[in-house]
Scaffold this motif. Structure first.
Motif, PDB file in Angstrom:
ATOM      1  N   GLU A   1      38.133  30.515  38.268  1.00  0.00           N
ATOM      2  CA  GLU A   1      38.246  30.724  39.719  1.00  0.00           C
ATOM      3  C   GLU A   1      38.442  32.206  40.034  1.00  0.00           C
ATOM      4  O   GLU A   1      37.895  32.721  41.012  1.00  0.00           O
ATOM      5  N   GLN A   2      39.217  32.883  39.194  1.00  0.00           N
ATOM      6  CA  GLN A   2      39.432  34.312  39.403  1.00  0.00           C
ATOM      7  C   GLN A   2      38.126  35.087  39.245  1.00  0.00           C
ATOM      8  O   GLN A   2      37.834  35.998  40.024  1.00  0.00           O
ATOM      9  N   ILE A   3      37.359  34.742  38.222  1.00  0.00           N
ATOM     10  CA  ILE A   3      36.090  35.427  37.995  1.00  0.00           C
ATOM     11  C   ILE A   3      35.128  35.173  39.153  1.00  0.00           C
ATOM     12  O   ILE A   3      34.428  36.084  39.620  1.00  0.00           O
ATOM     13  N   GLN A   4      35.081  33.948  39.638  1.00  0.00           N
ATOM     14  CA  GLN A   4      34.223  33.632  40.777  1.00  0.00           C
ATOM     15  C   GLN A   4      34.643  34.421  42.010  1.00  0.00           C
ATOM     16  O   GLN A   4      33.807  34.907  42.776  1.00  0.00           O
ATOM     17  N   THR A   5      35.947  34.569  42.206  1.00  0.00           N
ATOM     18  CA  THR A   5      36.455  35.356  43.333  1.00  0.00           C
ATOM     19  C   THR A   5      36.050  36.815  43.192  1.00  0.00           C
ATOM     20  O   THR A   5      35.684  37.467  44.178  1.00  0.00           O
ATOM     21  N   LEU A   6      36.123  37.331  41.974  1.00  0.00           N
ATOM     22  CA  LEU A   6      35.671  38.706  41.718  1.00  0.00           C
ATOM     23  C   LEU A   6      34.217  38.874  42.144  1.00  0.00           C
ATOM     24  O   LEU A   6      33.854  39.860  42.816  1.00  0.00           O
ATOM     25  N   GLU A   7      33.382  37.929  41.773  1.00  0.00           N
ATOM     26  CA  GLU A   7      31.963  37.992  42.152  1.00  0.00           C
ATOM     27  C   GLU A   7      31.791  37.945  43.674  1.00  0.00           C
ATOM     28  O   GLU A   7      31.003  38.704  44.250  1.00  0.00           O
ATOM     29  N   ASN A   8      32.555  37.066  44.311  1.00  0.00           N
ATOM     30  CA  ASN A   8      32.424  36.903  45.762  1.00  0.00           C
ATOM     31  C   ASN A   8      32.835  38.163  46.527  1.00  0.00           C
ATOM     32  O   ASN A   8      32.258  38.486  47.572  1.00  0.00           O
ATOM     33  N   LEU A   9      33.844  38.857  46.019  1.00  0.00           N
ATOM     34  CA  LEU A   9      34.403  40.011  46.729  1.00  0.00           C
ATOM     35  C   LEU A   9      33.794  41.336  46.290  1.00  0.00           C
ATOM     36  O   LEU A   9      34.201  42.391  46.779  1.00  0.00           O
TER      37      LEU A   9
END
Length: 401
Positions: free
Chosen positions: A274-282
């Protein structure tokens, strides 16, 4: 001249992305002489590839021989000298859960612990209870009242909670009540000055009342308190480095650290994917990303060597997703070492790798303590890591003519 003043003078605007991946407590020790550490034991093909393309070394969180807490360890990584910015953990925990700390407040980080019939601690973390149980125990402690002070008790995660005392004339120069070992009773709080002595009186009464209320609720049948602090004055990362910074963390204390230095903090994350996905999103929104991974530390504190190895391997598996974003600078390190052999934080330097198109590669081919000792970064103080990061990002001008 202070380093921060120099950086403000030299900084230059440039579109560049910096990612700081922190595997908490990354450094370790071999269980037997001549053996391998947890990091050296783990299969880390992606971190090894990063090392081959970058440059590595060992970072000293504070000073040689000094064992850091998580607060000082992270402040050093953010470029704030932990000897200059002495910030108690209580403030960090309070900020991590969005508690509005005011000018009349003293905050402390609390642990639920287990004591035996003699009042001696048998488990400093009460078996790591669920966060739901922590919340239930905090509700019980909210009934504690004392004239002359307002008391706030808020759950954090697992065995952790926040205590905030609000009143006039309170000081924060108070010792921890956690003896940091089992077989001992919680310590008496003592103040180093008149204002702190006043606070210590409230603290001792609170702990005594907590013990009475929780007596029938083992393993969460007592509390210890540490990191007493008031809200400090500190410049933000944008003021110092000119960076729009974001923190992607699960545990509240690390969110508190990030808020303290002006990062935007993302809430409601639970897992590393989830953290990695958030990194991608932001990715388009920020210049600097701090991503914190806790479980290399907690398994080390539990003395579980195989589990720490597994957590390192899980961390390694996500590295390609970060590299795929093509950051200009990518750093992987820890805030301190947490060897399973010691079941605690330690003073040992921390493996660090820095990748950028501008880095001078070295001969190291794998990510581990012994290998990093031979790296191009050498052994350096962690507070200079941010200087290296922004230099490699092309955001620092020349000093002098």
């Amino acid at each position: 001249m202070r380093v921060h003043d120099l950086l403000k003078e030299l900084r230059e605007e440039k579109a560049a992305k910096i990612v700081l991946l922190v595997a908490d407590g990354l450094g370790g020790l071999p269980l037997t002489p001549g053996g391998k550490t947890e990091l050296e034991t783990a299969r880390t093909p992606n971190l090894d590839a990063l090392v081959r393309d970058g440059t590595c070394g060992l970072s000293t969180p504070i000073l040689p021989g000094i064992t850091p807490g998580s607060g000082p360890g992270h402040l050093g990584l953010f470029g704030y000298d932990p000897l200059e910015y002495r910030i108690g953990r209580g403030i960090l925990e309070a900020l991590g859960i969005h508690f509005a700390v005011g000018a009349r407040d003293v905050a402390a980080r609390g642990n639920f612990c287990t004591v035996d019939a003699a009042g001696l601690i048998t488990d400093r973390r009460a078996g790591r209870p669920t966060t739901e149980r922590c919340a239930a125990m905090c509700e019980k402690l909210k009934q504690i009242r004392m004239p002359g002070v307002d008391i706030f008790v808020e759950p954090v995660k697992e065995h952790r909670f926040v205590l905030v005392l609000r009143g006039d004339g309170l000081g924060d120069a108070i010792n921890d009540t956690d003896p940091q070992q089992t077989g001992h009773a919680p310590l008496e709080a003592k103040g180093a000055d008149a204002a702190s002595h006043k606070t210590a009186g409230f603290v001792n009464r609170f702990v005594a009342e907590a013990g009475r209320i929780l007596k029938g609720d083992p393993p969460t049948n007592m509390v210890t308190l540490r990191g007493f602090a008031r809200y400090p004055k500190i410049e933000t990362m944008e003021q110092v480095y000119g960076l729009r910074a974001c923190a992607i963390a699960v545990y509240p204390m690390y969110k508190g650290l990030a808020r303290l230095v002006g990062m935007d903090v993302i809430d409601d994350l639970k897992t590393l994917p989830e953290q990695i996905q958030t990194l991608e999103n932001l990715w388009p929104k920020y210049d600097f990303f701090f991503l914190h991974y806790k479980y290399t530390d907690s398994t080390g504190e539990d003395g579980n060597f195989p589990a720490k190895v597994e957590m390192i391997e899980r961390f390694d598996a996500e590295v390609p997703k970060v590299r795929a974003l093509k950051p200009d600078v990518l750093i992987v390190t820890g805030d301190h070492s947490t060897p399973s052999k010691l079941s605690s934080h330690s003073w040992h330097p921390v493996p660090t790798v820095l990748w950028a198109d501008t880095c001078r590669t070295d001969a190291v081919t794998e990510f581990g303590e012994a290998a990093c000792l031979r790296g191009g970064l050498g052994q350096f103080e962690a507070k200079y890591l941010m200087t290296l990061a922004i230099a490699h990002a092309g955001r620092l001008g020349k000093y002098g003519a």
